[in-house]
Design a protein around this motif. Structure first.
Motif, PDB file in Angstrom:
ATOM      1  N   LEU A   1      17.054 -23.983 -77.746  1.00  0.00           N
ATOM      2  CA  LEU A   1      17.730 -22.672 -77.786  1.00  0.00           C
ATOM      3  C   LEU A   1      18.629 -22.476 -76.566  1.00  0.00           C
ATOM      4  N   VAL A   2      18.070 -22.792 -75.406  1.00  0.00           N
ATOM      5  CA  VAL A   2      18.813 -22.582 -74.160  1.00  0.00           C
ATOM      6  C   VAL A   2      20.063 -23.467 -74.105  1.00  0.00           C
ATOM      7  N   TRP A   3      19.908 -24.717 -74.534  1.00  0.00           N
ATOM      8  CA  TRP A   3      21.035 -25.664 -74.473  1.00  0.00           C
ATOM      9  C   TRP A   3      21.924 -25.578 -75.717  1.00  0.00           C
ATOM     10  N   ASP A   4      21.470 -24.796 -76.696  1.00  0.00           N
ATOM     11  CA  ASP A   4      22.196 -24.646 -77.959  1.00  0.00           C
ATOM     12  C   ASP A   4      22.428 -25.999 -78.644  1.00  0.00           C
ATOM     13  N   VAL A   5      21.323 -26.734 -78.791  1.00  0.00           N
ATOM     14  CA  VAL A   5      21.373 -28.038 -79.472  1.00  0.00           C
ATOM     15  C   VAL A   5      20.280 -28.052 -80.548  1.00  0.00           C
ATOM     16  N   PRO A   6      20.348 -28.987 -81.494  1.00  0.00           N
ATOM     17  CA  PRO A   6      19.334 -29.027 -82.552  1.00  0.00           C
ATOM     18  C   PRO A   6      17.928 -29.348 -82.039  1.00  0.00           C
ATOM     19  N   PHE A   7      16.935 -28.804 -82.732  1.00  0.00           N
ATOM     20  CA  PHE A   7      15.524 -29.118 -82.496  1.00  0.00           C
ATOM     21  C   PHE A   7      15.057 -29.965 -83.686  1.00  0.00           C
ATOM     22  N   VAL A   8      14.302 -31.025 -83.409  1.00  0.00           N
ATOM     23  CA  VAL A   8      13.766 -31.853 -84.504  1.00  0.00           C
ATOM     24  C   VAL A   8      12.255 -31.979 -84.339  1.00  0.00           C
ATOM     25  N   ALA A   9      11.524 -31.636 -85.389  1.00  0.00           N
ATOM     26  CA  ALA A   9      10.059 -31.737 -85.380  1.00  0.00           C
ATOM     27  C   ALA A   9       9.681 -33.101 -85.951  1.00  0.00           C
ATOM     28  N   VAL A  10       9.006 -33.925 -85.128  1.00  0.00           N
ATOM     29  CA  VAL A  10       8.753 -35.325 -85.498  1.00  0.00           C
ATOM     30  C   VAL A  10       7.267 -35.550 -85.795  1.00  0.00           C
ATOM     31  N   ASN A  11       7.016 -36.339 -86.846  1.00  0.00           N
ATOM     32  CA  ASN A  11       5.659 -36.771 -87.193  1.00  0.00           C
ATOM     33  C   ASN A  11       5.257 -37.892 -86.214  1.00  0.00           C
ATOM     34  N   HIS A  12       4.159 -37.701 -85.512  1.00  0.00           N
ATOM     35  CA  HIS A  12       3.721 -38.659 -84.483  1.00  0.00           C
ATOM     36  C   HIS A  12       3.517 -40.074 -85.065  1.00  0.00           C
ATOM     37  N   LEU A  13       2.994 -40.148 -86.278  1.00  0.00           N
ATOM     38  CA  LEU A  13       2.727 -41.463 -86.886  1.00  0.00           C
ATOM     39  C   LEU A  13       4.040 -42.156 -87.226  1.00  0.00           C
ATOM     40  N   GLU A  14       4.988 -41.364 -87.717  1.00  0.00           N
ATOM     41  CA  GLU A  14       6.304 -41.924 -88.018  1.00  0.00           C
ATOM     42  C   GLU A  14       6.960 -42.409 -86.717  1.00  0.00           C
ATOM     43  N   ALA A  15       6.746 -41.644 -85.646  1.00  0.00           N
ATOM     44  CA  ALA A  15       7.313 -42.045 -84.349  1.00  0.00           C
ATOM     45  C   ALA A  15       6.777 -43.412 -83.925  1.00  0.00           C
ATOM     46  N   HIS A  16       5.472 -43.659 -84.154  1.00  0.00           N
ATOM     47  CA  HIS A  16       4.914 -44.973 -83.795  1.00  0.00           C
ATOM     48  C   HIS A  16       5.657 -46.101 -84.511  1.00  0.00           C
ATOM     49  N   LEU A  17       6.109 -45.860 -85.748  1.00  0.00           N
ATOM     50  CA  LEU A  17       6.855 -46.906 -86.470  1.00  0.00           C
ATOM     51  C   LEU A  17       8.132 -47.254 -85.703  1.00  0.00           C
ATOM     52  N   TYR A  18       8.784 -46.221 -85.169  1.00  0.00           N
ATOM     53  CA  TYR A  18      10.085 -46.430 -84.527  1.00  0.00           C
ATOM     54  C   TYR A  18       9.994 -47.136 -83.180  1.00  0.00           C
ATOM     55  N   SER A  19       8.782 -47.207 -82.599  1.00  0.00           N
ATOM     56  CA  SER A  19       8.709 -47.829 -81.272  1.00  0.00           C
ATOM     57  C   SER A  19       9.110 -49.301 -81.341  1.00  0.00           C
ATOM     58  N   SER A  20       8.922 -49.932 -82.510  1.00  0.00           N
ATOM     59  CA  SER A  20       9.286 -51.357 -82.587  1.00  0.00           C
ATOM     60  C   SER A  20      10.797 -51.556 -82.645  1.00  0.00           C
ATOM     61  N   MET A  21      11.501 -50.495 -82.960  1.00  0.00           N
ATOM     62  CA  MET A  21      12.962 -50.595 -83.068  1.00  0.00           C
ATOM     63  C   MET A  21      13.634 -50.444 -81.696  1.00  0.00           C
ATOM     64  N   LEU A  22      12.879 -49.757 -80.798  1.00  0.00           N
ATOM     65  CA  LEU A  22      13.441 -49.468 -79.476  1.00  0.00           C
ATOM     66  C   LEU A  22      13.743 -50.753 -78.714  1.00  0.00           C
ATOM     67  N   GLU A  23      14.896 -50.837 -78.186  1.00  0.00           N
ATOM     68  CA  GLU A  23      15.260 -51.947 -77.299  1.00  0.00           C
ATOM     69  C   GLU A  23      15.296 -53.292 -78.005  1.00  0.00           C
ATOM     70  N   ASP A  24      15.149 -53.341 -79.327  1.00  0.00           N
ATOM     71  CA  ASP A  24      15.204 -54.632 -80.006  1.00  0.00           C
ATOM     72  C   ASP A  24      16.381 -54.657 -80.974  1.00  0.00           C
ATOM     73  N   PRO A  25      17.514 -55.183 -80.512  1.00  0.00           N
ATOM     74  CA  PRO A  25      18.714 -55.163 -81.349  1.00  0.00           C
ATOM     75  C   PRO A  25      18.570 -56.028 -82.602  1.00  0.00           C
ATOM     76  N   THR A  26      17.545 -56.910 -82.615  1.00  0.00           N
ATOM     77  CA  THR A  26      17.385 -57.784 -83.788  1.00  0.00           C
ATOM     78  C   THR A  26      16.509 -57.157 -84.865  1.00  0.00           C
ATOM     79  N   PHE A  27      15.958 -55.976 -84.579  1.00  0.00           N
ATOM     80  CA  PHE A  27      15.017 -55.371 -85.531  1.00  0.00           C
ATOM     81  C   PHE A  27      15.641 -55.201 -86.907  1.00  0.00           C
ATOM     82  N   GLU A  28      14.915 -55.689 -87.915  1.00  0.00           N
ATOM     83  CA  GLU A  28      15.474 -55.675 -89.262  1.00  0.00           C
ATOM     84  C   GLU A  28      14.396 -55.299 -90.282  1.00  0.00           C
ATOM     85  N   LEU A  29      14.714 -54.361 -91.167  1.00  0.00           N
ATOM     86  CA  LEU A  29      13.803 -53.979 -92.248  1.00  0.00           C
ATOM     87  C   LEU A  29      14.057 -54.888 -93.449  1.00  0.00           C
TER      88      LEU A  29
END
Ligand code: KG4
Ligand code: ZN
Length: 344
Positions: free
Chosen positions: A111-139
């Motif tokens: 609100l203060v910064w006037d930017v979007p807020f996103v509510a994230v599912n913690h379990l879904e977030a764990h999936l994304y950790s493998s994508m971080l910093e790995d440019p070769t990540f492929e589904l």
């Protein structure tokens, strides 16, 4: 209720906030993959003498630590507040009082910064950790999500599309580590210490049971824990290192065998792991071995990105913004949230 007036295609830099359990964390991630900073304040010392996480202590510690942790994440990222394009926070599953601290802070900042807020599912977030910093990540990949609260196999087919293949019918793998460690008097949390002392033990010293051989994607660990207790009662002089190594071998054997089978069945290109137990040395070693044997890519996030952290929340938040837009500011905490289907 999305707010269509904002152009989300220009969103690059996301501040992530994680407070679902006993880690107070904030991180800055760019374009869903590039980690600029990740700060984690662990409360383990505050809970250790109780042998587990005490919800009231956790939420108070989050209140105390969240602002300094956010400030530190922004400083370490080397950016100004004005460069943050969105704020993402875990809204479930987790401890309700703890989740509310992170969600409220994220909404206030958005609100203060006037930017979007996103509510994230913690379990879904764990999936994304493998994508971080790995440019070769492929589904597509099969993800083994193993933490203190969860043990599940997920088929992640494409961005915005995943399916839970199976999970534990009783204790989570990390919970089994913690309970066995407590029984052996090794302290809390149990995973790291069992991992460490197993190096000095014989993994074949005791043949502990492998549960549910006929249910390919499901797990059960409570019988294993009981077997450990029964064995130690019968053989009080047994070495703790041998018990730890044999217990760990039973856990890792089941996790790896079922993950490997799932990857073959669904035709995945790789295997990824996430959650606190994904920091386990033996599990990492075995996943690397089967991936090499089966010609699969192995995605093993950095140990700090396996346990709870906010970089994965920021990454998941960025992808969710692209796919589903921002979350309404009246989104509350959802302590019992599961891993159903992705937000769309
Ligand atoms: O994902 P996490 O930080 O928190 C949640 O449960 O969401 O996972 C914590 C769990 C604890 O049960 C801990 O004992 C386990 O992960 N753990 C490990 C290791 N490091 C943490 N288990 C096995 N080996 C490890 N090296
Ligand atoms: Zn977690």
């Amino acid at each position: 209720m999305n707010q269509p007036t904002r152009d989300l295609s220009t969103v690059r830099t996301v501040l992530g906030i994680e407070s679902s359990c006993d880690e107070t964390a904030a991180a800055v991630v760019r374009d869903g993959r590039m980690q600029l900073s990740s700060v984690i304040s662990s409360q383990i010392d505050r809970h250790a003498r109780f042998g587990g996480v005490v919800p009231e202590i956790a939420s108070r510690a989050h209140v105390e630590m969240l602002n300094p942790v956010i400030a530190e994440a922004i400083v370490q990222a080397g950016i100004a507040d004005a460069e943050i394009d969105a704020v993402a926070a875990t809204y479930g599953p987790g401890l309700v009082g703890s989740l509310l601290v992170g969600v409220s802070a994220a909404k206030a900042l958005a609100l203060v910064w006037d930017v979007p807020f996103v509510a994230v599912n913690h379990l879904e977030a764990h999936l994304y950790s493998s994508m971080l910093e790995d440019p070769t990540f492929e589904l597509p990949v099969v993800v083994l999500l193993v933490s203190g609260g969860h043990t599940m196999l997920v088929h992640w087919e494409a961005e915005g599309s995943y399916r839970v293949l199976g999970g534990t019918i009783d204790d989570a793998a990390g919970e089994a580590y913690d309970k066995v460690a407590r029984y052996l008097g090794l302290g809390y949390p149990g995973g790291p210490v069992i991992d460490r002392i197993s190096l000095d033990g014989d993994p074949e010293a005791i043949a502990f049971p492998r549960a549910l051989p006929d249910r390919p994607y499901d797990f059960s660990f409570s019988g294993l824990k009981t077997s450990v207790v029964n064995h130690v009662r019968k053989h009080p002089d047994v070495s703790a290192e041998d018990v730890a190594a044999s217990f760990q071998e039973a856990v890792v054997d089941v996790l790896v065998t079922k993950t490997r089978r799932a990857a073959a069945d669904v035709g995945a290109k790789g295997i990824s792991i996430g959650g606190g137990v994904a920091a386990n040395s033996r599990l990492r070693e075995q996943i690397l071995t089967v991936c090499a044997e089966d010609g699969l890519a192995a995605y093993l996030p950095d140990r700090a990105n396996c346990t709870d952290n906010a970089a994965m929340v920021a990454a998941a938040g960025w992808w969710q913004l692209q796919r589903a837009g921002e979350s309404p500011l009246d989104t509350g905490a959802d302590p019992g949230l599961g891993l159903g289907s992705p937000a769309a």
